[in-house]
Design a protein around this motif. Structure first.
Motif, PDB file in Angstrom:
ATOM      1  N   GLY A 299       0.779  -1.143   0.029  1.00  0.00           N
ATOM      2  CA  GLY A 299      -0.029  -0.024   0.031  1.00  0.00           C
ATOM      3  C   GLY A 299       0.783   1.214  -0.012  1.00  0.00           C
ATOM      4  N   GLN A 300       0.477   2.211  -0.786  1.00  0.00           N
ATOM      5  CA  GLN A 300       1.293   3.350  -0.975  1.00  0.00           C
ATOM      6  C   GLN A 300       0.596   4.747  -0.130  1.00  0.00           C
ATOM      7  OE1 GLN A 300       4.153   3.393  -3.099  1.00  0.00           O
ATOM      8  NE2 GLN A 300       3.857   1.333  -2.639  1.00  0.00           N
ATOM      9  N   THR A 301      -0.627   4.958  -0.224  1.00  0.00           N
ATOM     10  CA  THR A 301      -1.155   6.008   0.291  1.00  0.00           C
ATOM     11  C   THR A 301      -2.515   5.516   1.357  1.00  0.00           C
ATOM     12  OG1 THR A 301      -2.956   6.325  -1.360  1.00  0.00           O
ATOM     13  CG2 THR A 301      -0.639   7.181  -1.716  1.00  0.00           C
ATOM     14  N   ARG A 302      -3.412   6.369   1.785  1.00  0.00           N
ATOM     15  CA  ARG A 302      -4.412   6.315   2.485  1.00  0.00           C
ATOM     16  C   ARG A 302      -5.484   5.698   1.821  1.00  0.00           C
ATOM     17  NH1 ARG A 302      -4.849  10.828   6.086  1.00  0.00           N
ATOM     18  NH2 ARG A 302      -2.755  10.779   5.477  1.00  0.00           N
ATOM     19  N   LEU A 303      -5.440   5.905   0.365  1.00  0.00           N
ATOM     20  CA  LEU A 303      -6.438   5.441  -0.597  1.00  0.00           C
ATOM     21  C   LEU A 303      -6.510   3.693  -0.346  1.00  0.00           C
ATOM     22  CD1 LEU A 303      -5.803   7.041  -4.122  1.00  0.00           C
ATOM     23  CD2 LEU A 303      -7.569   7.720  -2.243  1.00  0.00           C
ATOM     24  N   VAL A 304      -5.691   3.134   0.245  1.00  0.00           N
ATOM     25  CA  VAL A 304      -5.833   1.622   0.680  1.00  0.00           C
ATOM     26  C   VAL A 304      -6.985   1.619   1.405  1.00  0.00           C
ATOM     27  CG1 VAL A 304      -4.722  -0.111   1.630  1.00  0.00           C
ATOM     28  CG2 VAL A 304      -3.343   1.252   0.414  1.00  0.00           C
ATOM     29  N   SER A 305      -7.001   2.404   2.539  1.00  0.00           N
ATOM     30  CA  SER A 305      -8.159   2.138   3.440  1.00  0.00           C
ATOM     31  C   SER A 305      -9.680   2.494   2.893  1.00  0.00           C
ATOM     32  CB  SER A 305      -8.016   3.271   4.653  1.00  0.00           C
ATOM     33  OG  SER A 305      -8.885   3.215   5.499  1.00  0.00           O
ATOM     34  N   ILE A 306      -9.611   3.357   1.721  1.00  0.00           N
ATOM     35  CA  ILE A 306     -10.626   3.871   1.305  1.00  0.00           C
ATOM     36  C   ILE A 306     -11.124   2.625   0.105  1.00  0.00           C
ATOM     37  CG2 ILE A 306     -11.791   5.329  -0.272  1.00  0.00           C
ATOM     38  CD1 ILE A 306     -10.226   7.686   0.963  1.00  0.00           C
ATOM     39  N   PHE A 307     -10.210   1.953  -0.455  1.00  0.00           N
ATOM     40  CA  PHE A 307     -10.411   0.928  -1.377  1.00  0.00           C
ATOM     41  C   PHE A 307     -10.858  -0.398  -0.553  1.00  0.00           C
ATOM     42  CE2 PHE A 307      -7.427   2.963  -4.566  1.00  0.00           C
ATOM     43  CZ  PHE A 307      -8.248   3.326  -5.013  1.00  0.00           C
ATOM     44  N   HIS A 308     -10.341  -0.515   0.448  1.00  0.00           N
ATOM     45  CA  HIS A 308     -10.945  -1.778   1.369  1.00  0.00           C
ATOM     46  C   HIS A 308     -12.272  -1.402   1.744  1.00  0.00           C
ATOM     47  CE1 HIS A 308     -11.203  -0.906   5.988  1.00  0.00           C
ATOM     48  NE2 HIS A 308     -11.330  -1.946   5.902  1.00  0.00           N
ATOM     49  N   ALA A 309     -12.592  -0.345   2.087  1.00  0.00           N
ATOM     50  CA  ALA A 309     -13.940   0.155   2.446  1.00  0.00           C
ATOM     51  C   ALA A 309     -15.152  -0.131   1.241  1.00  0.00           C
ATOM     52  CB  ALA A 309     -14.024   1.481   3.165  1.00  0.00           C
TER      53      ALA A 309
END
Length: 542
Positions: A316-326
């Protein structure tokens, strides 16, 4: 804080491109695979339902993940939080959980504004390890009912276990089968497969397929909501003065746990990614998240080290990982809801029991006991027992209090020695006979636990000298008790016509001396840079 947040986003997304986007999407899907069974399990173990756990993970992933104090934090329902919530839901119902969550969010928001992000650093590691193990015990014992298909009463592990004697312990073998099956799969699942497909998810899927095919007589997860606004959610009518007053202490427990768990997760994961967590921004994110989540029917969330470490390891590179997981969890809720509703509760119990086992910091615990570190052992055991018997906030307070007591005991011995003046060891020639001059060398903090050693040492030499020099370069701090002891010493020496001088008094100690007007009492001329200067003073007086 907003300015720092914007600057951190610019730094985080500098040079962001399609390749990094793909890495974030894949990492998000990997984290979702890990989070799905845990979200379902923690929702049930919190006293709510699996849907509440799923909604919590979705909203936390979007909101807290987006506002987080680092690029890597993944938040959602956790086992530690469920340990608090199960008792709370039993006593106050789901509306009580929602109200307490909202209040805890307000507390976390206030903590961020007052920059309390560093508070976790004041809690000893052995205390944190102790309440983590205590939480693990609460989680494991809380799953006995679902794992064995039995019924108990009580809000804490001790009450639950004792209730089996009254209610009986009639094991449902079909439920037990699924629990053991999932535990076996998690234990035996090859590690290299786990990097691609999580063992807990594999166990849940296999248990689900068997249940669908053979239609076992076991308790199931039940209905999964097909909306983010289920009927069971926080109502504004519930936010009244009576409810807030009753729930302020449980809310404080939730806020404390949220703070500790999130900041510890950030500190640990930050080392993995070589990126420092903005602790106050993280508390802000957790505060906003826990204020909003109850309005969607979710339970309190914190950052979770298991999911966060998976996100980092998956690239994971950015906080978008959290958003994509959601987003992946949201799609799963709408598409797979009917299937997830048929998952046996005993299968989820198996996941939670293994989670509880892995929560224990076994390496740290082994260090405490194998090396017989008595202070750490005491802090660990007391905090663990307090967590099980009372609650997490009380356990932390007790653990920190015990740590303070042990610190006082361990540091109560002041290193204090008396020495004669030996001319041959000095760089100067003495013009005075110092046979009746004594130097008392001191080292260590001087406080209420050890101040009596001073008067004891003075009494030993009272009849042997005309001058006493206290060499205090090794004393970094002093409290009121230590100063009062010096006042008694000065008065005693004056009664016996003994001059008292002080050499090498450190800045912090001198500040306290002046504040208590001790310098005036002992006379400013009697404070010298070192013992040599003090000897000069004595020679001048003749």
């Amino acid at each position: 804080m907003f300015k720092d947040y914007v600057l951190s986003l610019k730094k985080e997304f500098a040079g962001y491109n399609g390749q990094k986007l793909v890495m974030d999407i894949l990492a998000g899907l990997t984290v979702a695979a890990v989070a799905l069974p845990l979200a379902l399990a923690f929702g049930v173990s919190s006293g709510a339902d699996a849907g509440a756990g799923l909604i919590t993970a979705i909203i936390a992933g979007l909101l807290i993940g987006g506002l987080s104090g680092a690029s890597y934090q993944i938040s959602g329902p956790t086992g530690a939080m469920s340990a608090i919530l199960i008792g709370l839901s039993t006593t106050y119902g789901l509306q009580g959980v929602f109200v307490a969550s909202f209040i805890s969010g307000v507390m976390l928001l206030i903590a961020s504004l007052f920059k309390f992000g560093k508070i976790v650093s004041f809690i000893p590691a052995s205390v944190i390890t102790g309440f983590t193990s205590g939480i693990a015990i609460i989680i494991a014992t809380g799953q006995i009912d679902n794992f064995f298909g039995v019924t108990s009463k009580g809000s804490n592990p001790i009450e639950k276990i004792l209730s089996y004697r009254m209610l009986g312990f009639n094991v449902n073998l079909e439920a037990l089968f699924f629990g053991i099956l999932v535990i076996a799969i998690i234990i035996l699942w090859p590690k290299k497969w786990g990097n691609i497909f999580p063992a807990s998810l594999a166990g849940i899927i296999i248990a689900l397929i068997i249940n669908l095919v053979f239609k076992f007589n076991v308790a199931e997860v039940g209905s999964i909501p097909s909306t983010l606004l289920p009927k069971a959610r926080l109502s504004l009518n519930s936010l009244n003065l009576t409810a807030i007053t009753n729930l302020i202490i449980p809310a404080f427990s939730i806020a404390m746990l949220g703070m500790i768990e999130s900041l510890l997760c950030g500190a640990s994961a930050g080392k993995m990614k070589n990126e420092k967590l903005n602790a106050d921004q993280e508390l802000f994110a957790q505060g906003i998240g826990n204020m909003v989540i109850p309005f969607f029917g979710g339970v309190p969330a914190t950052a979770a080290i298991a999911r966060t470490s998976v996100a980092i390891k998956a690239g994971g590179q950015t906080r978008l990982v959290s958003i994509f997981h959601a987003a992946a969890l949201l799609i799963s809720m709408f598409v797979l809801g009917p299937f997830m509703s048929r998952i046996p509760l005993s299968a989820l119990a198996g996941v939670l029991i293994m989670t509880a086992w892995k929560m224990n910091e076994w390496h740290e615990i082994k260090q405490f006991f194998s090396k017989r570190i008595k202070t750490s052992m005491t802090q660990f055991l007391v905090t663990m027992l307090a967590t099980v018997v009372f609650d997490l906030t009380v356990a932390i307070v007790i653990g920190v209090f015990i740590s303070m007591i042990l610190f006082v005991i361990n540091n109560s011995d002041l290193d204090i020695e008396t020495s004669d003046i030996e001319p041959q060891r000095l760089d100067k020639e003495l013009n005075y006979d110092h046979q009746r001059t004594k130097v008392i060398y001191m080292a260590g903090p001087l406080f209420f636990g050890n101040q009596e050693q001073i008067i004891t040492k003075v009494n030993e030499i009272l009849n042997e000298c005309n001058n006493i020099i206290f060499s205090m370069r090794g004393v970094p701090s002093i409290d009121d008790s230590g100063i009062r002891e010096f006042i008694d010493v000065v008065e005693l020496c004056r009664q016996n016509n003994i001059n008292v001088l002080f050499a090498g008094v450190q800045k912090n100690v001198m500040k306290q001396f002046k504040r208590h007007h001790f310098v005036e009492l002992a006379q400013p001329n009697n404070f010298c840079w070192d013992v040599i200067k003090a000897l000069d003073k004595i020679e001048q007086k003749g």
